[in-house]
Design a protein around this motif. Structure first.
Motif, PDB file in Angstrom:
ATOM      1  N   ARG A 129      20.717  48.547  30.416  1.00 48.35           N
ATOM      2  CA  ARG A 129      21.331  48.253  29.879  1.00 48.35           C
ATOM      3  C   ARG A 129      21.254  47.497  28.597  1.00 48.35           C
ATOM      4  NH1 ARG A 129      27.309  47.714  31.739  1.00 48.35           N
ATOM      5  NH2 ARG A 129      28.347  47.187  29.784  1.00 48.35           N
ATOM      6  N   PRO A 169      35.363  48.856  41.294  1.00 47.57           N
ATOM      7  CA  PRO A 169      34.210  48.939  40.148  1.00 47.57           C
ATOM      8  C   PRO A 169      35.053  49.442  39.090  1.00 47.57           C
ATOM      9  CG  PRO A 169      34.706  50.999  41.165  1.00 47.57           C
ATOM     10  CD  PRO A 169      35.076  49.980  42.542  1.00 47.57           C
ATOM     11  N   LYS A 170      36.408  49.769  38.848  1.00 51.57           N
ATOM     12  CA  LYS A 170      37.023  49.930  37.590  1.00 51.57           C
ATOM     13  C   LYS A 170      38.338  48.378  37.530  1.00 51.57           C
ATOM     14  CE  LYS A 170      36.166  53.420  37.238  1.00 51.57           C
ATOM     15  NZ  LYS A 170      35.454  54.193  38.695  1.00 51.57           N
ATOM     16  N   LEU A 171      38.993  48.275  38.313  1.00 55.90           N
ATOM     17  CA  LEU A 171      40.228  47.646  38.252  1.00 55.90           C
ATOM     18  C   LEU A 171      40.322  45.850  38.508  1.00 55.90           C
ATOM     19  CD1 LEU A 171      43.220  49.547  38.814  1.00 55.90           C
ATOM     20  CD2 LEU A 171      41.837  49.136  36.526  1.00 55.90           C
ATOM     21  N   PRO A 221      36.376  44.402  38.597  1.00 49.71           N
ATOM     22  CA  PRO A 221      34.632  43.804  38.646  1.00 49.71           C
ATOM     23  C   PRO A 221      34.526  42.974  38.819  1.00 49.71           C
ATOM     24  CG  PRO A 221      36.383  44.209  36.543  1.00 49.71           C
ATOM     25  CD  PRO A 221      37.518  44.161  37.081  1.00 49.71           C
ATOM     26  N   VAL A 222      35.837  41.434  39.154  1.00 51.42           N
ATOM     27  CA  VAL A 222      34.701  40.238  39.262  1.00 51.42           C
ATOM     28  C   VAL A 222      35.240  39.579  41.177  1.00 51.42           C
ATOM     29  CG1 VAL A 222      34.572  39.749  37.473  1.00 51.42           C
ATOM     30  CG2 VAL A 222      36.395  38.771  38.083  1.00 51.42           C
ATOM     31  N   ASP A 224      29.491  40.401  27.410  1.00 49.94           N
ATOM     32  CA  ASP A 224      30.135  41.156  29.089  1.00 49.94           C
ATOM     33  C   ASP A 224      29.787  39.923  29.574  1.00 49.94           C
ATOM     34  OD1 ASP A 224      30.205  43.091  26.984  1.00 49.94           O
ATOM     35  OD2 ASP A 224      28.360  44.341  28.180  1.00 49.94           O
ATOM     36  N   ALA A 227      33.210  37.514  29.383  1.00 53.04           N
ATOM     37  CA  ALA A 227      33.863  38.306  29.663  1.00 53.04           C
ATOM     38  C   ALA A 227      33.664  37.744  31.034  1.00 53.04           C
ATOM     39  CB  ALA A 227      33.969  39.289  28.689  1.00 53.04           C
ATOM     40  N   GLN A 228      32.837  38.482  31.792  1.00 52.54           N
ATOM     41  CA  GLN A 228      33.256  38.445  33.106  1.00 52.54           C
ATOM     42  C   GLN A 228      33.118  36.912  33.801  1.00 52.54           C
ATOM     43  OE1 GLN A 228      29.762  40.675  35.402  1.00 52.54           O
ATOM     44  NE2 GLN A 228      31.878  42.221  35.531  1.00 52.54           N
ATOM     45  N   ALA A 288      37.037  36.229  33.752  1.00 54.89           N
ATOM     46  CA  ALA A 288      37.830  37.198  34.394  1.00 54.89           C
ATOM     47  C   ALA A 288      37.479  35.979  34.993  1.00 54.89           C
ATOM     48  CB  ALA A 288      37.111  38.598  34.289  1.00 54.89           C
ATOM     49  N   ILE A 295      37.034  51.180  30.623  1.00 52.18           N
ATOM     50  CA  ILE A 295      37.875  50.510  31.599  1.00 52.18           C
ATOM     51  C   ILE A 295      37.065  49.228  32.431  1.00 52.18           C
ATOM     52  CG2 ILE A 295      39.081  50.944  33.998  1.00 52.18           C
ATOM     53  CD1 ILE A 295      39.955  53.285  32.833  1.00 52.18           C
ATOM     54  N   PRO A 296      36.252  48.689  32.929  1.00 49.36           N
ATOM     55  CA  PRO A 296      35.412  47.738  34.446  1.00 49.36           C
ATOM     56  C   PRO A 296      35.419  46.622  32.279  1.00 49.36           C
ATOM     57  CG  PRO A 296      33.905  49.866  34.387  1.00 49.36           C
ATOM     58  CD  PRO A 296      35.411  50.236  33.658  1.00 49.36           C
ATOM     59  N   ASP A 297      34.957  47.042  31.462  1.00 49.66           N
ATOM     60  CA  ASP A 297      34.861  46.378  30.475  1.00 49.66           C
ATOM     61  C   ASP A 297      36.257  44.847  30.209  1.00 49.66           C
ATOM     62  OD1 ASP A 297      32.172  46.651  30.919  1.00 49.66           O
ATOM     63  OD2 ASP A 297      31.892  47.021  29.788  1.00 49.66           O
ATOM     64  N   VAL A 328      39.006  45.762  31.523  1.00 51.07           N
ATOM     65  CA  VAL A 328      39.521  44.666  32.467  1.00 51.07           C
ATOM     66  C   VAL A 328      39.172  43.395  32.625  1.00 51.07           C
ATOM     67  CG1 VAL A 328      40.256  44.286  34.590  1.00 51.07           C
ATOM     68  CG2 VAL A 328      40.363  46.478  33.994  1.00 51.07           C
ATOM     69  N   ALA A 329      37.624  43.097  32.624  1.00 46.52           N
ATOM     70  CA  ALA A 329      36.955  42.349  32.654  1.00 46.52           C
ATOM     71  C   ALA A 329      38.063  41.257  31.904  1.00 46.52           C
ATOM     72  CB  ALA A 329      35.353  41.590  32.193  1.00 46.52           C
ATOM     73  N   GLN A 330      37.513  41.923  29.916  1.00 48.34           N
ATOM     74  CA  GLN A 330      37.758  41.663  28.958  1.00 48.34           C
ATOM     75  C   GLN A 330      39.092  40.769  28.627  1.00 48.34           C
ATOM     76  OE1 GLN A 330      37.967  43.630  25.255  1.00 48.34           O
ATOM     77  NE2 GLN A 330      36.814  41.692  23.969  1.00 48.34           N
TER      78      GLN A 330
END
Lengths: 578, 142, 609, 386
Positions: A320, A446-448, A450-451, A472, A475-476, A479, C559-561, C563-565
């Protein structure tokens, strides 16, 4: 239970056509409707939608149902949704069972008859099971406002600050002797070349001076005990000094480590002196000396992407950040050494972030030659014969020209990928999070989600969940912080209640259960000569239940009776239709 | 009509059940003969469950748990493994082919593996033919 | 580092960003720089390329420079150049400080004062973040979230779950945003609706969320911690409280319009529910297509007659404006997709079977125009080209990446999600029409996220033809579509006949993003995306206190990014609420205050940091 | 395995001197190739040419004919996602190749230095003028010989007495031979780099003969160019080309027939062919002038100095040519002489600098390149069969 009259409502979801196209929902609901104790069996387009749930609530009230079965998607998806619905209807949420006829029927089978048949037996089983369900009352636990943050990298630091700035106590545990993690090794960041040190310094300073943050450097976290809101663990220093701490939530920010390319023969890392990893090169840039081992200014610098990444034999995933890091290097080198030629050997240029494609465009207008290779046909670095203009050549088959070429190089930088820490397993066990194939931690969804993780109160942020760049990761961290702040704000939160319980009359005191319990939640009561379960520590795996020779231990919501009846239900319907 | 085996499967909630769900969300097709029962941990699978299933007419029983070392409850799957060996001995004593009972590790990301496993087991049991327990037991009952 | 023990040299560079705005009255900035403590040398070059190492060495020697400050929009990449010179002069290469105006938000020409502050901090070794801290004020515990997409939903739920009041304003009739329109989500392929609708329902039921659908924010006044927000309640013409969603009205309604939710691939009535799982699941009237309203109340009005609930529908209802007071505002206004008509060479709007990815998402969706069957557009009786379940399956489909993205003629930036969603669509086609040929044309395959590369490999193994080469044009050839591209890896020119072309349209800021930004005092980048306070450390903050950006309005994201944001933004809000205080805007922080703070800190700490 | 080629970033720096275009910006999406109506399966361009140049594969570039296949319609540049301007890069590559073929090295110098080019042109210009001033003797109209000559010709201006055709055509032929030698050697150079150096193909003799026809046809019709989207480009190009060829053959082979003091009736081919040529040249030049000033269309956005000097000279040649004609008809004796001198003074430098060393040489290179590529193609096809 049994004496009370059973009034079961069964609802079969079409899920649009996801289920309906493979399962004859009408037929099923009709046949299920005939089963004993089933008062109504309906089918509806989207059970999870507002009207779908209202339907259940309405029926519970009208037909005073006391058990509900919904046949739809996986319980992992919507069990909670419908339990809520039951609650709204004033019914205990545990008097509910879900039959998974989408993930495990309509989506995986191709023969409508068989699928329908299977759906029937699954629902029948659920119906049998649900009639043995018992009311369970949600227990609430108090949330200790303190938070443990594992890892003092950029993610850990920002999580700690985020939480501490909200006035909550934070314990920040870092295994190395300094905060900052891998960002501390960076010179500047992509895509704008901001100074890493300048962005890190104020943060570290704030952490160190923050009244709400206790920092442990060179420390490790021993196994964490407890549960959401009431964790405790020992922090063990290098010197063996132990500190016991209590906290309500955990942020795991243990980061990742760089791939070591020594194992890859084609790059000759460790053998050829001027083949360096991106980590080593970053140091050179930071010290302002880009020199070969002989102290010469390199005339040709080659950057090779995807070292250890996107490689079936090593790590299949993409790390990444390497692509943009390489572009960053290209810019720094062309700026510092105007005479030097830069060759950027890449597979796909992954400039996806904000400002990154622009960086790529600007870089390509500099003295940088971009060369593309196939990820299954890696370049090979070779020493040149004496008297050649350069010390090494990178041999590769260039994709964009279709030519077999060699790239002159006095210095080769391997853009090494990222991988999980070797102690990731330990950490995972210590805090009870699961890992995916490549040892990165698995998020709850994995989507809704993530943490969050499958263990309440434990959150994973930053690169320990998968490679990430700075924004990123931060941001996490934010979150996770918001989740934790929200939980803390609730003061008391409800917890699962599907724990084990001992029927003291049946217990023979053999203490097998004590041996098998992984959480030492079962203890032996010397006076009564029976085992007792500490329901706070128990995580409800049920191992004790299946070990108990006398059947004295019941694991709630997964009792022998419930599962047996589920089996009966399954087979009964099988026999009937067969 | 050809013999369609009936297989009861016990899947642990954290790895195997999720793996099965993944097979679903990824639309991987597999034999319809399997009937899944969710337990929190493979360690919860009481031998009596297996026997019950066989007695009720299952032609095969499959138990799936997390890979060794990945158990959400640390070691439940090891407990299950030990019990599995005992169960194998036991059912053989009862004259049930050992192939009718299987224990496999399926992780949350192994939807594909799960699908293949189901197909394979189904064929395995199909070869063995219908299980005799139920009829026999019924005879005894009379 | 050694800090001020010596002379400071300042070099102004334009840095890497060619669209960097020139600072207004630059000379003023220069003279300011010259007056700063310890500054011995101030030089400025258009771009670093003109700097030659020897020149630098002598500069350092002559002025005995112990420290160098690189000032400019984003001059950081020259750090190594100067570090080299410093090392050569026997100094610490770490004593090269980057004073990036961009980093601290001086991104427009008129931000000279901010630039000065940044410069001042750099010269005196005081981190800007520490010097420029606005003081705090009381904060109103209520929060406004603008936009009901996944970002807005997530942020609202986070805050509401902490027992704090949230006003969620959504311009359309339902929350859900773009995500609700998608069929499956990459790379796990779980269906978007399945995972989104529960959250939508949760929002609808949440006691702490006041959902204002079909509303728009019209104006914001007040300041951090206490914003007064004027919200326009657009006349829904249906009473949410009493509507039972029976649908009788829609049955009778003669007015028709293309369905927004189905990306125009189907028609909806003038009185409608956006989609079955909409929240709130109540009807609304679209004035544009309503016969009654268009005729000024003369014609039709059927719905009012047939509605079983007394005075539930009132077509004469007027818009009204209300005001709410909040402490924090989260902007989650989202994006719009690139208008494929702009890139004529791809024939969108000219050939009926050239479709955008968004239209295709609806087409493959079980609730879409064909009930999930992938068919080519065919002409109906009226001669309109429509998708119908009766239409024939395309035997071969082309997916073209980077439509409007990575293109100097349209948008320079990468839209970040197109590669992956195209791979996903390729998979869906293969799944529904296994014998179909799927050709995918890309420039770089950007599969960067968790499980993405693995997904990419899977798609390859499914027999999708992946072509590295951007499609140049789509033409019509004997009734089919001819896609012309260079297959670079195979070194040949491809003229592929296909039945359907799917354009992977990029993402763009909404038309009104600018106005909203003005209202909320958010700065906007060259591309029109909202600018976060710090590209590294402040992914959700803005320079205005109590205003946060999250989701796509800040830049393309998956989407995951997102949601995290969104959660990150929520945590900012919760933070301020649990402190009862919130920081004022850095924007309003006068230069003099920052200067004073810098002086204080640098004297206290001897500048060492 | 085959010898690996070593990449070299310096080639691109070198080629940059030959024109505009954002050379490294290209990220190889292939858009240009797919846009181009002329690109062909086994000779893809422009992208591959750009790639070869970027990677500095000198020999491969020198041996490539693709740049000559491009007539520059500019479509690739208008849609290029990186604004790399492939069309202009192709143009520059043609200039570069011209200098590569030219063993004297003059070509490169003329292309790289505007000053030098202008200087050379002016020097030749004034040398010619000087030559006239020194050697040319103005015939005495009153002398019996001249008046007799005029009366039998029925003419009023004795130009051929001033500049005897046989002398002029002698000079023309000398000029032709000199320039021809340069051009031919350069062409051989091209042939060597394209065919002889390429070991992958063997070309049988008979193919050489077989392919001539097609190449010649393309030369006179420019049909390849006509496949481009905008036909006006093709038309103007064809006009200027055909006019020049006709003029060229007049001067070289039929000067005696062309340069007559006797005024033929308008029906006479000498008259209308002459008018056609002049019209063709002037029209095309004006067209290019306007285009290059307005810079609207892609192909006119960038103008190299060689482009300007070229159309300027060509225009002047045409203008002076027609002026000779007019002044002769209207009996302005001296005027005719002056114009004639100017005419040559513009023609010689144009021929000398452009035909062998610069822009005009593509008149020879392009058809030849097409010829060679056809050869290769059919040769490859044959090898594929066997």
């Amino acid at each position: 239970m049994a004496e009370q009259e059973q009034r079961i409502g069964v609802y079969i979801c079409w899920c649009g056509s996801n289920i309906a196209k493979m399962v004859d929902v009408e037929g099923v609901s009709e046949q299920i409707g005939k089963l004993p104790n089933v008062v109504i069996a309906k089918n509806y387009k989207y059970m999870c939608s507002d009207p779908g749930q209202d339907l259940v609530v309405k029926d519970i009230k009208e037909h005073n149902l006391n058990r509900v079965v919904v046949a739809a998607c996986s319980p992992r998806m919507h069990e909670m949704t419908f339990r809520k619905a039951l609650q709204n209807a004033g019914l205990n949420p545990y008097l509910f069972e879900m039959a998974n006829i989408r993930e495990q029927v309509s989506w995986v089978h191709e023969d409508k008859d068989f699928a329908t048949k299977k759906a029937k037996s699954l629902i029948a089983a659920a119906v049998r099971r649900v009639s043995f369900h018992e009311e369970l009352d949600k227990r609430t636990v108090h949330i200790d406002p303190a938070v443990l943050v594992m890892g003092g990298g950029i993610s850990g630091i920002s999580a700690a600050l985020e939480i501490a700035d909200a006035g909550k106590q934070v314990y920040l545990v870092e295994r190395s002797n300094r905060l900052g993690g891998r960002v501390a090794d960076l010179d500047v960041t992509f895509p704008y070349g901001h100074s890493a040190r300048q962005l890190l310094e104020p943060m570290i300073k704030r952490v160190e001076q923050h009244p709400q943050i206790t920092v442990f450097t060179e420390c490790k976290v021993e196994e964490v005990f407890g549960y959401l809101g009431n964790f405790e663990c020992k922090v063990i220093g290098k010197d063996g000094k132990e500190t016991g701490i209590k906290f309500g939530n955990i942020v795991v920010a243990t980061g990742l480590k760089n791939f070591d390319p020594s194992g890859m023969d084609n790059y000759g890392y460790g053998k050829l002196p001027d083949v360096v990893t991106s980590v080593e090169f970053e140091k050179m840039l930071r010290q302002g000396k880009i020199e070969t081992k002989e102290g010469k200014i390199p005339q040709n610098v080659a950057l090779i992407h995807c070292v250890g990444s996107r490689n079936k034999d090593i790590h299949e995933y993409c790390s990444r950040t390497c692509c943009m890091t390489a572009l960053k290097y290209a810019n720094q080198v062309t700026a510092a050494l105007p005479e030097t030629n830069v060759y950027d050997c890449y597979v796909d240029m992954r400039a996806f972030g904000k400002g990154c494609e622009e960086l790529y465009a600007n870089t390509s207008r500099k003295n940088v030659m971009f060369l593309m290779f196939d990820k299954e046909d890696l370049p090979v670095i070779k020493k040149t014969a004496a008297g050649d203009t350069c010390n090494m050549v990178v041999e590769m088959n260039e994709v964009l020209s279709g030519e077999a070429i060699e790239v002159p190089a006095d210095m080769v930088v391997l853009m090494v990928g990222a991988e999980a820490h070797e102690d990731a397993k330990e950490v995972a066990h210590a805090v009870g999070v699961s890992m995916c194939g490549n040892d990165f931690f698995i998020e709850k969804h994995p989507k809704l989600d993530p943490v969050a993780t499958t263990t309440d109160g434990v959150y994973i942020v930053g690169s320990c969940q998968g490679p990430k760049d700075i924004p990123d990761s931060i941001a996490q961290a934010g979150a996770a912080a918001s989740r934790i702040l929200a939980t803390i704000a609730q003061v008391e939160v409800e917890v699962e209640v599907t724990t084990a319980v001992v029927n003291e009359d049946l217990c023979c005191g053999c203490q097998t259960c004590i041996k098998v319990c992984p959480y030492s939640a079962v203890t032996y009561d010397e006076e009564k000569k029976v085992s007792t379960v500490n329901e706070v520590l128990c995580k409800g795996c049920g191992t004790c239940g299946s070990t108990c020779p006398t059947g004295a231990i019941r694991s709630r919501h997964f009792t022998d009776q419930q599962i047996m009846s589920q089996i009966e239900g399954l087979m009964a319907m099988e026999m009937e239709v067969a | 009509m050809s013999f369609e085996p009936k297989i009861v499967a016990f899947l642990c909630n954290w790895c195997s059940y999720t793996g099965a769900d993944l097979a679903g969300t990824s639309r991987m097709k597999y034999a319809h003969n399997i009937r899944i029962i969710r337990v929190m941990c493979s360690g919860r699978v009481d031998p009596t469950f297996v026997l019950k299933a066989l007695r009720e007419g299952a032609d095969g029983v499959l138990i799936c748990g997390c890979h060794p070392g990945d158990c959400h409850y640390h070691e439940g799957n090891y407990r299950c493994l030990r019990r599995y060996h005992l169960m194998q001995k036991y059912i053989q004593q009862m004259g049930i082919e050992s192939d009718r009972l299987r224990l496999e590790w399926v992780s949350a990301s192994e939807g594909k593996q799960f699908a293949e496993l189901v197909d394979e087991m189904t064929e395995q049991v199909r070869k063995l033919g219908p299980s005799e327990i139920k009829p026999v037991m019924e005879k005894l009952a009379v | 580092m050694k800090g001020n023990s010596g002379e400071v040299g300042i070099y102004f560079l334009n840095g890497e960003n060619p669209n960097a705005p020139p600072i207004e009255n630059f000379s003023d900035l220069i003279s300011y720089a010259e007056k700063l403590p310890g500054v011995k040398l101030v030089k400025s070059t258009a771009n670093g390329g003109e700097l030659n190492p020897n020149q630098l060495n002598s500069d350092i020697k002559q002025n005995n420079l112990k420290k160098i400050v690189l000032a400019g929009d984003s001059p950081g990449f020259y750090k190594t150049l100067f570090g080299k010179a410093m090392a050569a002069a026997g100094n610490d290469p770490e004593d090269v400080v980057v004073a990036s105006f961009r980093e601290h938000g001086a991104i427009t020409a008129d931000e000279t004062d901010r630039a000065k502050a940044v410069l001042n901090c750099a010269v005196s070794n005081v981190p800007f973040e520490i010097a420029a801290v606005p003081d705090e004020v009381e904060v109103n515990p209520d929060t406004l979230v603008i936009g009901g997409g996944i970002a807005g939903i997530q942020a609202s739920l986070e805050i509401a779950d902490a027992n704090k009041k949230v006003y969620l304003v959504e311009r359309t009739g339902t929350i859900g945003g773009h995500m609700a329109m998608f069929d499956k989500t990459f790379p796990t392929l779980d269906c978007a609706a399945c995972i989104l609708t529960p959250k939508m329902v949760e929002v609808g039921q949440h006691p702490n969320i006041e959902l204002m659908s079909y509303c728009e924010v019209k104006g914001v006044s007040g300041g951090p911690g206490n914003y007064k927000v004027r919200i326009l309640k657009k006349a829904r013409k249906v009473n949410i409280a009493t509507c039972i969603g029976c649908g009788t009205c829609a049955e009778k309604c003669p007015g028709k319009a293309p369905s927004e939710f189905d990306a125009g691939t189907t028609m909806r009535k003038a009185i409608y529910i956006p989609f079955p799982q909409a929240v709130p699941n109540k009807y609304l009237v679209d004035a544009e297509s309503c016969t009654y309203i268009q005729s000024g109340g003369k014609k039709c009005g059927l719905c009012m007659k047939v509605c079983p609930v007394p005075d539930c529908i009132n077509l004469d209802e007027k818009d009204e404006e209300i005001e709410v007071t909040v402490g924090n505002i989260i902007a989650a206004t989202g994006f719009k997709v690139f208008d494929a008509k702009r890139a004529e060479q791809f024939g969108y709007g000219k050939f009926p079977n050239v479709v955008t990815s968004l239209e295709f998402e609806r087409l493959v969706n079980a609730a879409g125009p064909t009930g999930g069957f992938i068919t080519s557009r065919t002409q109906d009786k009226k001669g309109n080209w429509v998708f119908s379940a009766g239409g024939d399956e395309p035997k071969s489909v082309a997916l073209i990446h980077c439509i409007g993205s990575r293109d100097e003629n349209y948008n320079k930036y990468c839209s970040r999600v197109c590669c992956m969603y195209s791979l996903k669509l390729a998979h869906l086609i293969k799944e529904k029409i296994p014998e179909a040929d799927v050709h995918e044309y890309y420039i770089d395959m950007r599969a960067f996220g968790k499980g993405y590369e693995e997904f990419y490999e899977r798609i390859k193994s499914e027999g999708v033809h992946l072509v590295r080469g951007r499609t140049a044009k789509v033409e019509e050839a004997n009734g089919r579509l001819l896609v012309r591209s260079e297959d670079i890896t195979a070194d040949k020119l491809l003229e592929q006949e296909v039945d359907m072309v799917v354009l992977a349209v990029g993402l763009e800021p909404r038309e009104d993003a600018g106005e909203t930004a003005k209202m909320l005092d958010i700065s906007v980048s060259e591309d029109g995306w909202y600018v976060e306070a710090n590209s590294n450390t402040g992914p959700v903050d803005t320079f205005t206190g109590g205003i946060y950006v999250t989701g796509l309005c800040q830049g393309p994201k998956d989407i995951p990014d997102t949601v995290a944001q969104a959660s990150a933004a929520a945590s900012r809000v919760l933070q301020s609420i649990s402190n009862g205080k919130i920081k004022k805007s850095i924007k309003d922080l006068p230069l003099s205050t920052i200067e004073a703070k810098v002086k204080e800190l640098s004297t206290r700490e001897g500048g060492a940091s | 395995m085959s010898e690996r080629k070593r990449v070299d970033p310096n080639l691109m720096k070198e080629v940059k001197h030959y024109g505009a275009g954002d050379w490294n910006a290209c990220f190889h999406c292939g858009n240009c190739t797919a846009t181009c109506p002329l690109t062909e399966q086994d000779s893809l361009f422009p992208r591959k040419g750009i790639r070869t140049m970027q990677m500095g594969l000198k020999d491969k570039l020198a041996g490539s004919v693709e740049p000559w296949m491009c007539y520059y319609c500019g479509d690739c540049s208008t849609t290029c996602p990186r604004d790399a301007n492939p069309g202009e890069i192709m143009m520059s590559l043609r200039r570069y190749l011209t200098s590569v073929y030219d063993w004297t090295g003059l070509s490169g110098k003329l292309y790289k230095s505007k000053a030098l080019h202008i200087m050379v042109v002016t020097i030749i210009f004034f040398t010619i003028i000087a030559a006239f001033l020194i050697f040319a003797r103005v015939p005495d109209l009153n002398s019996a010989e001249v008046s007799n000559y005029l009366s039998e010709m029925g003419a009023s201006v004795p130009l051929n007495k001033f500049a005897p055709p046989d002398l002029i055509s002698l000079l023309d032929h000398i000029q032709l031979i000199v320039i021809g030698l340069f051009l031919l050697t350069n062409i051989f150079n091209m042939y060597n780099k394209v065919i002889l150096k390429d070991k992958t193909v063997k070309i049988p003799l008979w193919l050489y003969i077989k392919e001539i026809g097609a190449a010649f046809w393309n030369f006179i019709s420019q049909w390849k160019f006509s496949k481009c989207e905008r036909k006006t480009y093709w038309l103007s190009h064809w006009l200027i080309m055909s006019s020049y060829i006709i003029m060229f053959s007049f001067i070289i082979f039929f000067l005696g027939w062309f340069q007559t003091d006797k005024i033929h009736p308008i029906s006479h081919p000498q008259r209308w062919l002459g008018y056609y040529v002049t019209f063709g040249l002037i029209f095309a030049c004006v067209y290019y002038f306007i285009g290059r000033f307005r810079k609207k269309e892609q192909i006119f956005k960038f103008s190299h100095h060689s482009d300007w000097i070229f159309i300027f000279l060509l225009f002047m040649i045409a203008v002076t040519g027609i002026l000779i004609h007019i002044s002769r008809i209207s009996g302005m004796v001296n005027m005719t002489y002056y114009m004639y001198a100017l005419h040559l003074a513009f023609e010689v430098p144009m021929v000398f600098t452009f035909v062998a060393f610069s822009k005009w040489s593509h008149l020879a290179y392009r058809p030849f390149a097409i010829y060679l590529s056809n050869l290769k193609k059919s040769a490859k096809a044959r090898m594929a069969k066997t």
